[in-house]
Design an enzyme around this catalytic site. Structure first.
Site, PDB file in Angstrom:
ATOM      1  N   CYS A   1       0.843  -1.190   0.000  1.00 12.90           N
ATOM      2  CA  CYS A   1       0.000   0.000   0.000  1.00 12.90           C
ATOM      3  C   CYS A   1       0.887   1.252   0.000  1.00 12.90           C
ATOM      4  CB  CYS A   1      -0.988  -0.036   1.166  1.00 12.90           C
ATOM      5  SG  CYS A   1      -2.319   1.176   0.997  1.00 12.90           S
TER       6      CYS A   1
ATOM      7  N   HIS B   1      -3.853  -4.186  -0.735  1.00 12.42           N
ATOM      8  CA  HIS B   1      -3.539  -4.920   0.499  1.00 12.42           C
ATOM      9  C   HIS B   1      -3.619  -6.412   0.214  1.00 12.42           C
ATOM     10  CE1 HIS B   1      -3.447  -1.672   3.528  1.00 12.42           C
ATOM     11  NE2 HIS B   1      -4.283  -1.064   2.705  1.00 12.42           N
TER      12      HIS B   1
ATOM     13  N   GLU C   1      -2.993  -8.852   2.111  1.00 18.55           N
ATOM     14  CA  GLU C   1      -3.539  -9.564   3.276  1.00 18.55           C
ATOM     15  C   GLU C   1      -5.055  -9.467   3.355  1.00 18.55           C
ATOM     16  OE1 GLU C   1      -3.162  -5.366   4.783  1.00 18.55           O
ATOM     17  OE2 GLU C   1      -2.137  -6.639   3.339  1.00 18.55           O
TER      18      GLU C   1
END
Length: 200
Positions: A78, A180, A182
């Site tokens: 990010c 992102h 994750e």
């Protein structure tokens, strides 16, 4: 088992990245120590918020030289991707890490698309790379950002937000994900797994 250090410098969403990596079987170390960074097998530079604040934290912790000198796989996530570039037009102009040429600019979206770019967008691959192995062209990833990296030779994949948004970049052993991973379901998990399997 892969080992990875995550920079914990007060400007990143560290916990969710840590948990995602541990689910993949990685041994994770959170650190803000330059010596530990230098010795790390792999390094992740997370980031949320403002570039100027992130860079000030890295300066205060005396980590900038350690990051610039790191020669094994490094992944910016990010804001962490944006920090890899030369500078940002955020504020009065912010000097960044200078690991990838170019200037980060304010995101100019297409008509009817708000800033920040927040939500799921499809990835369109520009060229193959080990980080993208097994990630389908058109896979969705989750974005939250109001600034955008320059679209140039480092771009591996883009998202469309009324214009190309460099979503994955690489220069040498430095990679970046504007989204992102994750929080990006199967595609994000596969990219993190690929990162853990890169030769250190």
């Amino acid at each position: 088992m892969s080992e990875v250090a995550i920079l914990a410098y007060g400007a990143g969403n560290v916990a969710s990245v840590q948990f995602a990596l541990e689910r993949l079987g990685a041994t994770v170390r959170l650190t803000s120590d330059a010596t530990e960074i230098a010795e790390a097998e792999r390094l992740i530079l997370p980031g949320v918020g403002a570039a100027a604040y992130a860079m000030s934290r890295l300066r205060d912790l005396k980590l900038i030289d350690a990051i610039r000198a790191f020669e094994r796989p490094l992944l910016g996530v990010c804001l962490g991707q944006q920090l890899l570039f030369d500078s940002s037009e955020e504020g009065d102009s912010t000097e960044l890490l200078g690991l990838i040429p170019g200037r980060v600019s304010v995101l100019t979206p297409g008509p009817g698309r708000p800033v920040p770019h927040m939500g799921w967008s499809r990835l369109s691959r520009r060229r193959d790379d080990p980080l993208l192995e097994g990630v389908e062209d058109g896979a969705y990833a989750y974005f939250v950002h109001g600034f955008v990296c320059p679209d140039g030779p480092a771009t591996l994949a883009v998202a469309d937000y009324g214009g190309p948004v460099p979503a994955v970049v690489r220069a040498g052993n430095r990679w970046g994900c504007q989204f992102h991973p994750e929080r990006s379901a199967a595609a994000g998990a596969r990219m993190l797994k690929n990162f853990l399997e890169l030769p250190a």
